[in-house]
Scaffold this active site. Structure first.
Site, PDB file in Angstrom:
ATOM      1  N   HIS A 195      21.076   4.425 -23.439  1.00 14.25           N
ATOM      2  CA  HIS A 195      21.486   3.276 -24.256  1.00 14.25           C
ATOM      3  C   HIS A 195      22.532   2.445 -23.523  1.00 14.25           C
ATOM      4  O   HIS A 195      23.421   2.984 -22.867  1.00 14.25           O
ATOM      5  CB  HIS A 195      22.078   3.738 -25.577  1.00 14.25           C
ATOM      6  CG  HIS A 195      21.057   4.054 -26.617  1.00 14.25           C
ATOM      7  ND1 HIS A 195      20.017   3.206 -26.943  1.00 14.25           N
ATOM      8  CD2 HIS A 195      20.933   5.138 -27.448  1.00 14.25           C
ATOM      9  CE1 HIS A 195      19.299   3.741 -27.919  1.00 14.25           C
ATOM     10  NE2 HIS A 195      19.818   4.909 -28.225  1.00 14.25           N
ATOM     11  N   CYS A 269      18.583  -1.350 -21.585  1.00 12.78           N
ATOM     12  CA  CYS A 269      18.247  -2.643 -22.175  1.00 12.78           C
ATOM     13  C   CYS A 269      19.122  -3.758 -21.603  1.00 12.78           C
ATOM     14  O   CYS A 269      20.254  -3.534 -21.200  1.00 12.78           O
ATOM     15  CB  CYS A 269      18.423  -2.596 -23.685  1.00 12.78           C
ATOM     16  SG  CYS A 269      17.327  -1.458 -24.528  1.00 12.78           S
ATOM     17  N   ARG A 278      14.491  -5.072 -19.665  1.00 12.90           N
ATOM     18  CA  ARG A 278      15.057  -3.859 -19.099  1.00 12.90           C
ATOM     19  C   ARG A 278      15.760  -4.174 -17.776  1.00 12.90           C
ATOM     20  O   ARG A 278      15.281  -4.987 -16.979  1.00 12.90           O
ATOM     21  CB  ARG A 278      13.968  -2.804 -18.857  1.00 12.90           C
ATOM     22  CG  ARG A 278      13.280  -2.341 -20.121  1.00 12.90           C
ATOM     23  CD  ARG A 278      14.215  -1.589 -21.050  1.00 12.90           C
ATOM     24  NE  ARG A 278      13.533  -1.157 -22.253  1.00 12.90           N
ATOM     25  CZ  ARG A 278      13.491  -1.849 -23.382  1.00 12.90           C
ATOM     26  NH1 ARG A 278      14.098  -3.031 -23.443  1.00 12.90           N
ATOM     27  NH2 ARG A 278      12.849  -1.395 -24.429  1.00 12.90           N
TER      28      ARG A 278
END
Length: 292
Positions: A195, A269, A278
């Site tokens: 993340h 991300c 990405r």
């Protein structure tokens, strides 16, 4: 009912000539009271909704980070204690099985000789086939933490778990290994997702990495050192080529590698607080050191 000029009002006042005085009836007062109640109720609902949204933002941006970071640190400490005791999955002595992976990439020309220039942090698709953890210690179970990823420049150390499940891996603040890619130190591509925002955000500052930055992956058998070689600032979440055995973008021709080697791929991300694209960081293996 209206009072005519010259007549007296109910309060005894005389109405001046040429002027009419409207009399507000009970129905008008009731409608005004209803409008005020509706407006007041609407305002209360808006304030309540605003407070709920604020609490949700606080939960996502602060509480999930706090909990996931603490959990990830506990995960790292648990792995280090496990390796130090020589037990893996409760099996004493298992740390000696399989060895550290004798095909160290240090000095292997395929490592450095490239041809120049993965709703979440992952990249769709799989590359290669899994062939054991860290040079030969058995395939990790799904969601099992089995390695520690360290990036000195970012002051980062997080557990690496098998798979990229949001609930079982990424949302715990861990980095997730793409199950179809190779394991640390092996020929091919060791691909990992994490993340960038919320839930520990381990890859928050991945964009700060540049050529030559060191990335270490420690397993129960060895520590593998990769050096960052290339950065792809933005690509599609469906660009599965970036996590292939020989990583190469399918949407941006010419970006990536063209020969086999021992690669590392980090994905997250981008831009921040979105999952539209990405960010990809590639590294090459330069050293493997067996645990003492």
């Amino acid at each position: 009912m209206r009072t005519s000029p010259g007549q007296r009002t109910p309060l005894g006042r005389r109405v001046p000539l040429g002027r009419r005085v409207p009399v507000v009836g009970h129905g008008t007062r009731r409608r005004s009271a209803r409008r005020r109640r509706v407006l007041w109720t609407g305002a209360e609902l808006l304030v309540t909704a605003g407070v709920l949204v604020l609490l949700l933002v606080v939960h996502q941006l602060w509480w999930t980070n706090r909990e996931a970071k603490a959990g990830a640190e506990r995960g790292v400490q648990a792995l280090e204690r496990q390796w130090g005791s020589g037990a893996v999955d409760g099996r004493p002595g298992a740390a000696g099985e399989g060895g550290p992976g004798a095909d160290s990439a240090a000095g292997d020309p395929s490592v450095a000789d490239g041809d120049g220039d993965g709703g979440d942090a992952g990249v769709d698709g799989r590359g290669g086939s899994s062939a054991g953890s860290g040079g030969g210690g058995g395939v990790p179970r799904s969601s099992q933490a089995y390695a520690v990823l360290r990036i000195p420049r970012l002051g980062l150390r997080v557990p690496v778990a098998e798979g990229t499940s949001k609930q079982k891996v990424l949302n715990k603040g861990y980095a997730g290994h793409y199950s179809g890619s190779q394991q640390p130190g092996q020929q091919g591509n060791f691909a990992v997702a994490g993340h960038r925002n919320t839930h520990g955000e381990p890859f928050r500052y991945l964009n700060r990495l540049g050529k030559g930055d060191r990335v270490e992956v420690e397993t129960r058998d060895a520590t593998y050192t990769y050096l960052v070689d290339k950065v792809l600032p933005q690509t599609s979440p469906r660009d599965s080529g970036v996590i292939g055995p020989v990583p190469r973008s399918l949407t941006k021709p010419g970006v990536g590698y063209g020969v086999p080697g021992r690669y590392l791929t980090l994905t997250t991300c981008t831009p921040e607080y979105t999952s539209r694209y990405r960010l990809i960081v590639w590294g090459v293996l330069v050293a493997a050191r067996a645990r003492g």
